[in-house]
Design a protein around this motif. Structure first.
Motif, PDB file in Angstrom:
ATOM      1  N   THR A   1       7.116  -2.390  -4.182  1.00  0.00           N
ATOM      2  CA  THR A   1       6.699  -3.453  -5.091  1.00  0.00           C
ATOM      3  C   THR A   1       7.024  -4.826  -4.509  1.00  0.00           C
ATOM      4  O   THR A   1       7.862  -4.962  -3.613  1.00  0.00           O
TER       5      THR A   1
ATOM      6  N   ASP B   1       0.822  -1.212   0.000  1.00  0.00           N
ATOM      7  CA  ASP B   1       0.000   0.000   0.000  1.00  0.00           C
ATOM      8  C   ASP B   1       0.855   1.260   0.000  1.00  0.00           C
ATOM      9  O   ASP B   1       0.399   2.331  -0.419  1.00  0.00           O
TER      10      ASP B   1
ATOM     11  N   ASP C   1       3.404   1.557  -1.791  1.00  0.00           N
ATOM     12  CA  ASP C   1       4.034   1.562  -3.126  1.00  0.00           C
ATOM     13  C   ASP C   1       5.383   0.851  -3.161  1.00  0.00           C
ATOM     14  O   ASP C   1       6.203   1.090  -4.064  1.00  0.00           O
TER      15      ASP C   1
END
Length: 515
Positions: A473, A469, A471
């Motif tokens: 990965t 959440d 960002d």
């Protein structure tokens, strides 16, 4: 058209499915601050008899339970084992909600595929696949004993069935549940046949059970209807007594359900009798016995104080070294109230109130350790159950694993005043993990320390989903931990502890990525 036995079994299946469903919903409501009156608020783990099997090694070796498992699971394990010794895996055929829902979906498959239903997989492959559940059983028991954690929940479709709405269910478990339900359109009880570890264990009782499915060869007309009606594809017509490890005692094959010749296929004692018709166990008798043993066993053990669906409110004791014989603060759970912590560890209630600056009028009988997270939700750093563990340990001079939990300045002051035996490591930890009520975690060292927003975000409660959440990965996560990303609902700290990794180093790596 359903026979009387089939209708009775369906009624029992619906009863337990609804009961477990309501208990699961009530547990969610209870967590949110409300509940359904007169209904248990237990978790699904607490009312699953397989939990008793999973925690058995931990109980024998340490005297405690694995996380999320309580005495209720052991009681249910005992009840189910008793039923299984008597009648075989009736739990699978009459009670288990996951088995029931597969069976109900299978009825659609029967309408779609007619005689092809439940016969898509070649016999040789089918026979081999049925032993996979024993492989899974061994893996579950080994990994649970080794880790002391309920790892099976991450892939358990039964848990997913009654938790899919909570956001607590691992993606893998939801995927497996979906596959199981879809397969039910083609193969009857696919999970039960090929994967269920608990069904595998109960199936081991079939050769020695007291009441078996028996066929009277003298009256059998070899019509094969008993074979066709068996959801587990057992060739009943070729056996005098069904001892197959897959039999779930559903009674579909009996003369009261599918066999056209009276008293030819029946549930009967293992020992042959002169008048078999008088010794057979009919569906109504089995249903009543099953319900009485289940609910009667729960009622009796509850009266004796042996059945509990709540966390044990007594931590394990420290076995050796500093603090030997004292309760272990590492075992303080988020569900403990501060009154319980005060009583267990001999810490004055006023000390806990002052340490964590609790609002005036706070009732320690209801304020739980996990409530500290809400109280300090805007602090920008982690103060919660872990902080309470550290406070208790250092206040009472007990051993503790020091992670990245912050303590309010008031708690640090109380520790320093009360414990003159603090080590240099502990003193330095307190200096670097003191939180001032103004809202900034500071160090009492001469050099000013700052904490970035990223470090606030990557705290002890963050899960892998939380990283996604933010960002980060999946590839970046796997690069940091050096392994495939685990269940997204698993906390990063728990993963680090389970795999011998430094949470501080992992936290710093993720914080750098977020920055």
């Amino acid at each position: 058209m359903k026979t009387k036995d089939q209708k009775i079994r369906l009624g029992v299946q619906i009863l337990f499915f609804i009961l477990v469903g309501f208990i699961a919903v009530n547990h969610t409501l209870t967590e949110a601050g409300s509940s359904i009156p007169f209904l248990a608020s237990a978790s699904v783990h607490a009312i699953c008899p397989f939990g008793g099997v999973e925690t058995f090694y931990q109980l024998v070796t340490t005297g405690g339970y694995i996380q999320k498992i309580h005495s209720s699971a052991l009681v249910l394990m005992g009840i189910v084992f008793t039923l299984t010794i008597l009648f075989g895996p009736v739990f699978c055929g009459w009670i288990c909600p996951l088995g029931s829902i597969q069976e109900w979906i299978g009825k659609m498959g029967k309408k779609l595929f007619k005689k092809r239903y439940n016969h898509f997989i070649p016999k040789k492959l089918d026979s081999a696949l049925r032993y996979l559940r024993y492989v899974l059983l061994l893996l579950v028991l080994y990994n649970t004993a080794r880790s002391g954690m309920l790892l099976f929940a991450n892939i358990d479709p039964y848990f997913a069935l009654f938790h899919f709405w909570t956001g607590e269910t691992a993606i893998a478990a939801l995927v497996i549940l979906g596959i199981t339900l879809v397969l039910s359109l083609f193969v009857e009880r696919a999970w039960c046949k090929y994967a269920c570890p608990y069904g595998a264990m109960l199936g081991l009782f079939n050769p020695i059970r007291i009441f078996k499915i028996r066929r009277q060869s003298s009256t059998c007309i070899d019509c094969g209807l008993c074979n066709n009606s068996c959801p587990m594809n057992i060739e009943v017509s070729s056996k005098e007594a069904v001892k197959d490890h897959q039999c779930i005692t559903c009674l579909n094959c009996t003369s009261d359900s599918s066999c056209p010749v009276g008293n030819t296929v029946q549930l009967m004692p293992s020992v042959k009798t002169a008048e078999p018709a008088k010794t057979k166990v009919k569906g109504p008798i089995l249903a009543v016995t099953l319900v009485i043993l289940m609910f009667g066993g729960i009622a009796a053990t509850s009266a004796l104080g042996l059945y509990s669906t709540e966390n044990q409110k007594q931590p394990n004791r420290i076995e050796s070294g500093v603090g030997s014989g004292s309760y272990n603060p590492e075992d303080i759970k988020g569900s403990y109230t501060l009154k319980e912590v005060s009583d267990l560890f001999g810490i004055p209630e006023e000390a806990l109130i002052t340490a964590f600056q609790l609002p005036q009028g706070t009732d320690l009988n209801t304020f739980k350790s996990k409530d500290l997270e809400s109280l300090y939700a805007d602090a920008g750093t982690e103060i919660g159950n872990g902080s309470l563990k550290v406070f208790v340990a250092l206040y009472k001079n007990l051993p503790i694993f020091l992670a990245d939990d912050y303590l309010p300045e008031s708690a640090v002051n109380l520790i320093i005043e009360n414990n003159p035996l603090l080590t240099e490591e502990q003193k330095n930890y307190l200096k670097e993990h003191t939180y001032k009520m103004e809202g900034t975690p500071v160090s009492t060292e001469t050099t000013e320390q700052t904490t970035t927003t990223a470090e606030f975000a990557v705290n002890g409660q963050i899960t892998f989903q939380g990283l996604l959440d933010l960002d980060v990965t999946k590839a970046e996560i796997e690069e940091v931990i050096g392994a495939p990303m685990p269940a997204t609902n698993l906390s990063v700290r728990t993963y680090c502890q389970d795999n011998g990794m430094s949470f501080s180093e992992v936290k710093a790596a993720f914080s750098a990525l977020i920055e």
